[in-house]
Scaffold this motif. Structure first.
Motif, short mmCIF file in Angstrom:
data_model
loop_
_atom_site.label_atom_id
_atom_site.label_comp_id
_atom_site.label_asym_id
_atom_site.label_seq_id
_atom_site.Cartn_x
_atom_site.Cartn_y
_atom_site.Cartn_z
N HIS A 109 -56.18 -0.58 31.42
CA HIS A 109 -57.58 0.14 32.12
C HIS A 109 -58.33 0.41 31.19
N MET A 110 -58.07 0.80 29.76
CA MET A 110 -59.11 0.86 28.81
C MET A 110 -59.93 -0.46 28.42
N ARG A 111 -58.95 -1.63 28.26
CA ARG A 111 -59.45 -2.90 27.97
C ARG A 111 -60.41 -3.13 29.12
N LYS A 112 -60.26 -3.11 30.62
CA LYS A 112 -61.16 -3.42 31.51
C LYS A 112 -62.55 -2.44 31.58
N ASP A 113 -62.03 -1.05 31.34
CA ASP A 113 -63.29 -0.37 31.03
C ASP A 113 -64.09 -0.58 30.27
N LEU A 114 -63.86 -0.80 28.97
CA LEU A 114 -64.81 -1.14 27.92
C LEU A 114 -65.15 -2.26 27.94
N GLN A 115 -64.59 -3.26 28.44
CA GLN A 115 -65.26 -4.74 28.85
C GLN A 115 -66.35 -4.60 29.77
N ASP A 116 -66.12 -3.69 30.73
CA ASP A 116 -67.14 -3.29 31.71
C ASP A 116 -68.43 -2.71 31.16
N GLY A 117 -67.99 -1.81 30.31
CA GLY A 117 -69.00 -0.85 29.60
C GLY A 117 -69.14 0.43 30.06
N LYS A 118 -69.24 1.40 28.98
CA LYS A 118 -69.41 3.10 29.24
C LYS A 118 -70.83 3.17 29.13
N PRO A 138 -64.80 -9.53 23.81
CA PRO A 138 -63.57 -10.00 23.08
C PRO A 138 -64.03 -11.46 22.52
N GLU A 139 -64.93 -12.01 23.11
CA GLU A 139 -65.44 -13.45 22.74
C GLU A 139 -65.96 -13.52 21.18
N THR A 140 -66.86 -12.23 21.07
CA THR A 140 -67.51 -11.93 19.75
C THR A 140 -66.87 -10.97 18.91
N ALA A 141 -65.60 -10.34 19.56
CA ALA A 141 -64.71 -9.30 18.87
C ALA A 141 -65.56 -8.36 18.03
N ALA A 142 -66.50 -7.73 18.83
CA ALA A 142 -67.21 -6.58 18.53
C ALA A 142 -67.51 -5.67 19.54
N LEU A 143 -68.15 -4.44 19.04
CA LEU A 143 -68.54 -3.42 19.98
C LEU A 143 -69.92 -3.59 20.06
N MET A 156 -71.19 -3.98 16.43
CA MET A 156 -70.32 -3.66 15.08
C MET A 156 -68.94 -4.48 15.36
N PRO A 157 -69.05 -5.39 14.40
CA PRO A 157 -67.50 -6.04 14.60
C PRO A 157 -66.54 -5.09 14.55
N GLN A 217 -57.70 -0.24 16.42
CA GLN A 217 -56.36 -0.76 16.11
C GLN A 217 -55.73 -2.06 16.56
N GLY A 218 -56.75 -2.49 17.43
CA GLY A 218 -56.54 -4.09 17.81
C GLY A 218 -55.37 -3.72 19.03
N LEU A 219 -55.27 -2.82 19.68
CA LEU A 219 -54.43 -2.54 20.79
C LEU A 219 -54.90 -3.19 22.21
N LEU A 220 -56.16 -3.50 22.29
CA LEU A 220 -56.72 -3.89 23.58
C LEU A 220 -56.54 -5.26 23.52
N LYS A 221 -56.33 -5.97 22.49
CA LYS A 221 -56.09 -7.45 22.49
C LYS A 221 -55.11 -7.76 23.77
N ARG A 222 -55.20 -8.88 24.48
CA ARG A 222 -54.26 -9.24 25.60
C ARG A 222 -52.94 -9.69 24.91
#
Length: 223
Positions: A109-118, A138-143, A156-157, A217-222
């Motif tokens: 859920h976090m992965r989807k929400d953060l990719q969709d944006g807050k 995930p493509e640019t590995a940045a926020l 920010m990478p 921490q890298g926990l959102l990587k698939r």
């Protein structure tokens, strides 16, 4: 002479009678002894039968320590203990699996929400706080953050994210923010800059903080 012969005959008769009496006495003694022996034998046999039929009251022979230890009860106790340990282990594994499943679902859920944006209130060095979309690519590995996903010039990478802190801690928030809203502030600290945002509520603050920290921490990587 006749009288003498008669007396001798009488003496002989007496002797014979005495001999007969002696023989009878011997027979009686012999018979008595025989009967006594028979009685003793019967008594001995009766005693043997009695001893065999009546349980002995003598204490049992002391066994060695190894022999005196209970065999089956100990095995039963060990088996029950082992079964209990197996059940506890199975319970722990199920709880761990359930927790892992819950964490995996939360991360998804976090992965989807953060990719969709807050949508969050961003504080900066210049100007007043303004609403911006914050998302992870995930493509640019940045926020990234901007007016929309096409406005992706600010980022920010993830590799440069060092920590996520709560409160009015950075110079930007100390200058731009208000003390009464300090509990709603979050700062993503990077090597070259910080991303300082304000959440609408404490619940949203906690959620966004977990999302940013999981990303760091890298926990959102698939998987």
């Amino acid at each position: 002479q006749q009288k003498m012969r008669e007396e001798k005959e009488k003496e002989k008769e007496k002797e014979k009678e005495k001999e007969k009496e002696k023989e009878k006495e011997k027979e009686r003694k012999k018979e008595t002894k025989h009967r006594q022996q028979e009685a003793e034998e019967v008594a001995r046999q009766a005693k043997a039968v009695l001893v065999e039929s009546v349980p002995t009251t003598e204490p049992p022979q002391q066994a060695s320590d190894a022999e005196s230890l209970p065999k089956w009860p100990v095995f039963a106790d060990e088996s029950a203990e082992k079964e209990k340990e197996e059940k506890e282990r199975e319970k722990e594994l199920r709880a761990t699996a359930a927790q892992h499943t819950a964490e995996t679902e939360e991360l998804a859920h976090m992965r989807k929400d953060l990719q969709d944006g807050k949508w969050l209130i961003k504080h900066g060095k210049r100007g007043s706080p303004h609403e911006r979309l914050v998302w992870w690519d995930p493509e640019t590995a940045a926020l990234h953050w901007g007016k929309n996903k096409k406005d992706d010039g600010n980022f920010m990478p993830v590799a440069e994210m060092t920590e996520v802190v709560m409160g009015q801690t950075t110079d930007v928030l100390k200058k731009s923010g208000k003390q009464k809203n300090a509990h709603l502030y979050l700062s993503v600290m990077g090597l070259a800059r910080s991303l300082d945002v304000e959440c609408a509520s404490e619940e949203e603050r906690d959620l966004v903080m977990r999302m940013f920290d999981a990303l760091r921490q890298g926990l959102l990587k698939r998987p």
